[in-house]
Write a protein that holds these residues in place. Structure first.
Motif, PDB file in Angstrom:
ATOM      1  N   GLN A   1     -36.396  17.412  -1.413  1.00  0.00           N
ATOM      2  CA  GLN A   1     -36.006  16.017  -1.201  1.00  0.00           C
ATOM      3  C   GLN A   1     -34.491  15.839  -1.174  1.00  0.00           C
ATOM      4  O   GLN A   1     -33.958  15.127  -0.306  1.00  0.00           O
ATOM      5  CB  GLN A   1     -36.614  15.145  -2.293  1.00  0.00           C
ATOM      6  N   ASN A   2     -33.807  16.501  -2.104  1.00  0.00           N
ATOM      7  CA  ASN A   2     -32.362  16.268  -2.252  1.00  0.00           C
ATOM      8  C   ASN A   2     -31.498  17.130  -1.335  1.00  0.00           C
ATOM      9  O   ASN A   2     -30.426  16.698  -0.897  1.00  0.00           O
ATOM     10  CB  ASN A   2     -31.940  16.496  -3.708  1.00  0.00           C
ATOM     11  N   ASP A   3     -31.953  18.369  -1.059  1.00  0.00           N
ATOM     12  CA  ASP A   3     -31.126  19.288  -0.266  1.00  0.00           C
ATOM     13  C   ASP A   3     -31.578  19.436   1.181  1.00  0.00           C
ATOM     14  O   ASP A   3     -30.764  19.739   2.056  1.00  0.00           O
ATOM     15  CB  ASP A   3     -31.101  20.676  -0.911  1.00  0.00           C
ATOM     16  N   GLU A   4     -32.864  19.235   1.444  1.00  0.00           N
ATOM     17  CA  GLU A   4     -33.383  19.519   2.779  1.00  0.00           C
ATOM     18  C   GLU A   4     -33.937  18.297   3.502  1.00  0.00           C
ATOM     19  O   GLU A   4     -34.351  18.395   4.660  1.00  0.00           O
ATOM     20  CB  GLU A   4     -34.487  20.593   2.688  1.00  0.00           C
TER      21      GLU A   4
ATOM     22  N   SER B   1     -38.419  14.118   2.519  1.00  0.00           N
ATOM     23  CA  SER B   1     -38.646  12.991   1.607  1.00  0.00           C
ATOM     24  C   SER B   1     -40.125  12.716   1.359  1.00  0.00           C
ATOM     25  O   SER B   1     -40.491  12.143   0.328  1.00  0.00           O
ATOM     26  CB  SER B   1     -37.977  11.732   2.176  1.00  0.00           C
TER      27      SER B   1
ATOM     28  N   ASN C   1     -37.530  18.762  -6.005  1.00  0.00           N
ATOM     29  CA  ASN C   1     -36.140  18.294  -6.037  1.00  0.00           C
ATOM     30  C   ASN C   1     -35.324  18.934  -4.920  1.00  0.00           C
ATOM     31  O   ASN C   1     -34.505  18.266  -4.265  1.00  0.00           O
ATOM     32  CB  ASN C   1     -35.507  18.616  -7.393  1.00  0.00           C
ATOM     33  N   TYR C   2     -35.530  20.206  -4.696  1.00  0.00           N
ATOM     34  CA  TYR C   2     -34.787  20.927  -3.657  1.00  0.00           C
ATOM     35  C   TYR C   2     -35.122  20.376  -2.267  1.00  0.00           C
ATOM     36  O   TYR C   2     -34.222  20.111  -1.449  1.00  0.00           O
ATOM     37  CB  TYR C   2     -35.117  22.422  -3.745  1.00  0.00           C
TER      38      TYR C   2
ATOM     39  N   GLY D   1     -35.065  27.477  -2.792  1.00  0.00           N
ATOM     40  CA  GLY D   1     -33.986  27.894  -1.909  1.00  0.00           C
ATOM     41  C   GLY D   1     -33.898  29.393  -1.700  1.00  0.00           C
ATOM     42  O   GLY D   1     -33.099  29.858  -0.881  1.00  0.00           O
TER      43      GLY D   1
ATOM     44  N   ILE E   1     -37.532  26.249   6.230  1.00  0.00           N
ATOM     45  CA  ILE E   1     -36.769  25.794   5.059  1.00  0.00           C
ATOM     46  C   ILE E   1     -37.019  26.707   3.849  1.00  0.00           C
ATOM     47  O   ILE E   1     -36.087  27.091   3.139  1.00  0.00           O
ATOM     48  CB  ILE E   1     -37.154  24.341   4.705  1.00  0.00           C
TER      49      ILE E   1
ATOM     50  N   GLU F   1     -39.094  21.799  -9.462  1.00  0.00           N
ATOM     51  CA  GLU F   1     -37.837  22.357  -8.960  1.00  0.00           C
ATOM     52  C   GLU F   1     -37.834  22.375  -7.434  1.00  0.00           C
ATOM     53  O   GLU F   1     -36.829  22.012  -6.782  1.00  0.00           O
ATOM     54  CB  GLU F   1     -37.656  23.785  -9.500  1.00  0.00           C
ATOM     55  N   THR F   2     -38.955  22.764  -6.845  1.00  0.00           N
ATOM     56  CA  THR F   2     -39.070  22.811  -5.385  1.00  0.00           C
ATOM     57  C   THR F   2     -39.039  21.405  -4.792  1.00  0.00           C
ATOM     58  O   THR F   2     -38.430  21.172  -3.736  1.00  0.00           O
ATOM     59  CB  THR F   2     -40.362  23.542  -4.981  1.00  0.00           C
TER      60      THR F   2
END
Length: 586
Positions: A487-490, A493, A484-485, A561, A526, A481-482
């Protein structure tokens, strides 16, 4: 007692033979020899090299008077000096020979207890160790344990913050308790306090959980008498007190329910019934209570004049059970009275009158161990002693009593139950992050400044942050979950899921090498990490063979998040009080 007045050894009260050791702050059993001892030290017996370890403490350096045997008839290898005729002046000693010691004044009876010499010391210490061992075993036989499986920890650590769930049941077993109504009660969680003790032992928080709080009780794995495990199905929207006893639920189910409601994981539990209040208050010689108005309660049969009184036994039990004479006659006001009672009990236990009275302490230890049911992790008396000694370090002025902030259950025609209030999460978060509700310094100024400095400085771009993520106690799937958060939101990469950590952590940590500090500061911003979560150390190699930081998600992880920064200050809770304050019930 002198030799003429000395009775048989069997007539001596063991409590009179426990002496306070000022070096350790603990009492040690020191058995008085059955016959009077010579004031002159006898020959010192050879003792094993590890004799100090056997006695449970380091061997002290030999005193010079213990090493010297000049002038003691019968000492191995020694020749008695020639006698001096009466009237002849004493000659100066030859070089290298000591002058005979002058006779010392007779020591007081109190000092005799601490006078240990030669072989007598070795013999008495061995005897004391044996007697102390058997007495501890006697106390251990008093304690009842319940195996609650994974709901409790296996052992106790002196170096960590800890949470103990204190449960008072309404079970009516025991002499005289059948008259209290509801005689067939299976023993619900009638009074429940979550006691959090800070890591640095400067403060503690005692959080009362109302029995009529509406909660969801989770599924509870319960160990049966034959060792098998049975899953007791959970229920939603029920009173908290049904988390124990109902449908065969054990204290482990109450622990799991507390975690479900508060997010705080109890490490251990201690449970007591009606008898505990009676026996413990009698053992301490009564507890002082105060009421603003005279009480004559027909339900609990409590009768007290206005002002201060000392209660014990049946009267003490009546005091903590009374609710029709205080406030709005509900459970929330009774909780306040119980908190005042426990504060007074703590003050009594910490008083010099108690701590310097070996007979009273032994009586309390015997009563307490008989009254308690604990999890297997606390089942040894030595472990219970460790817990007590850690609690003893906390000043009563920094022990805060409070109740979970609640509101009346919406839609009830008659107010009978409550639900968790909107300010409660702040309270839970402060306890989880070991934040004090009293004004204490949790860290030295230099340490605090060094921790805060980790967050100060330049931050790299998110795309330059390289980190591997481990799950070290967070819910299953948190690492992914972290990832994905990030890479995709913050835009982080260069991150990867590295699976589970080798050990669980209470709090999330980020370990990094000195040349990765700018990356660490960006990731901390972050993730909402505090300076204490950042651990300067070394980097590791990721799957591409490149140096990377390590983010280990601990039990405090609340979701991708969600900030993990601990509150700088605990909230103020209505009605909170500290254990050093004397209050009168009204």
């Amino acid at each position: 007692m002198d030799a003429q007045g000395r009775g048989r050894a069997d007539d001596i009260d063991p409590a009179d033979q426990w002496v306070l050791n000022p070096s350790t702050g603990e009492y040690e059993l020191r058995l008085t020899p059955s016959a009077p001892q010579s004031a002159v030290p006898g020959p010192r017996r050879a003792t094993p090299a590890n004799a100090g370890a056997v006695r449970g403490r380091s061997a002290a350096p030999e005193r010079e008077q213990d090493r010297e045997t000049h002038g003691v008839p019968g000492s191995p290898g020694q020749v008695p000096p020639p006698r001096r005729r009466r009237g002849v002046p004493e000659e100066d000693p030859l070089p290298g020979r000591r002058r005979s010691r002058a006779p010392q004044k007779k020591k007081s009876k109190a000092k005799k207890v601490l006078l240990w010499t030669g072989g007598t010391m070795a013999f008495v210490m061995v005897a004391a160790t044996t007697a102390g061992y058997f007495y501890l075993k006697h106390l251990e036989g008093n304690v009842t344990t319940t195996d609650v499986g994974t709901a409790a920890k296996d052992g106790f650590s002196k170096d960590e913050a800890f949470n103990i769930l204190i449960i008072g049941t309404d079970k009516r077993t025991g002499a005289g308790n059948e008259s209290y109504g509801d005689a067939g009660s299976v023993g619900h969680a009638d009074t429940t306090i979550l006691l959090h003790v800070s890591k640095d032992r400067t403060n503690a928080t005692a959080l009362s959980i109302p029995r009529d709080l509406i909660v969801d009780v989770p599924d509870c794995p319960t160990v049966q008498e034959d060792g098998s495990e049975k899953i007791i199905s959970g229920t939603q929207g029920v009173r908290f007190n049904t988390s124990l006893g109902q449908d065969g639920r054990d204290p482990g189910c109450t622990m799991r329910t507390v975690k479900e409601v508060t997010g705080i994981s109890p490490d251990h539990f201690m449970m007591a019934d009606f008898n505990a209040v009676k026996t413990l208050t009698t053992a301490v010689g009564g507890v002082e209570v105060c009421v603003e108005n005279a009480v004559n309660d027909k339900e609990s049969k409590l009768k007290l004049p206005a002002g201060k009184s000392t209660v014990e036994g049946e009267q003490a039990l009546a005091f903590v059970r009374t609710r029709h004479s205080f406030g709005n006659q509900g459970d929330l006001d009774r909780i306040k009275v119980q908190q005042q009672f426990l504060s007074s009990l703590m003050r009594k236990m910490a008083s010099s009158d108690t701590l310097t009275n070996p007979a009273k302490l032994l009586k309390i230890a015997n009563a307490a161990t008989k009254a308690l049911t604990v999890d297997t992790g606390l089942g040894k008396v030595s472990t219970l002693k460790d817990v007590a000694l850690e609690l003893k370090k906390v000043p009563t002025k920094n022990i805060t009593f409070m109740t979970v902030p609640v509101i009346d259950t919406p839609g009830e025609a008659v107010r009978a139950t409550v639900t968790v209030g909107p300010t409660a999460p702040e309270v839970f978060n402060a306890i989880i992050n070991d934040v004090s509700f009293t004004a204490v310094k949790q860290q030295k100024a230099k340490e605090a400044a060094a921790v805060a400095a980790r967050l100060k400085g330049t931050k790299s771009a998110a795309s330059d942050v390289r980190v591997r993520i481990l799950n070290g106690g967070a819910p299953a799937g948190s690492a992914q979950e972290t990832l994905n958060y990030l890479q995709n939101d913050e835009g982080v990469s260069k991150s990867e899921n590295a699976g589970n950590a080798s050990a669980e952590l209470a709090k999330t940590t980020l370990e990094y090498a000195p040349d990765q500090a700018d990356q660490a500061r960006r990731l901390a911003a972050i993730m909402g990490l505090s300076g204490s979560a950042m651990k300067p150390g070394k980097s590791v190699t990721n799957s591409q063979g490149l140096p990377t930081m390590t983010l280990t998600l601990g039990k405090d992880f609340k979701g991708a998040g969600v900030s993990l920064t601990a509150p700088a200050k605990a909230p103020t809770v209505e009605g909170q009080s500290t254990a050093d304050k004397v209050q009168c019930a009204s």
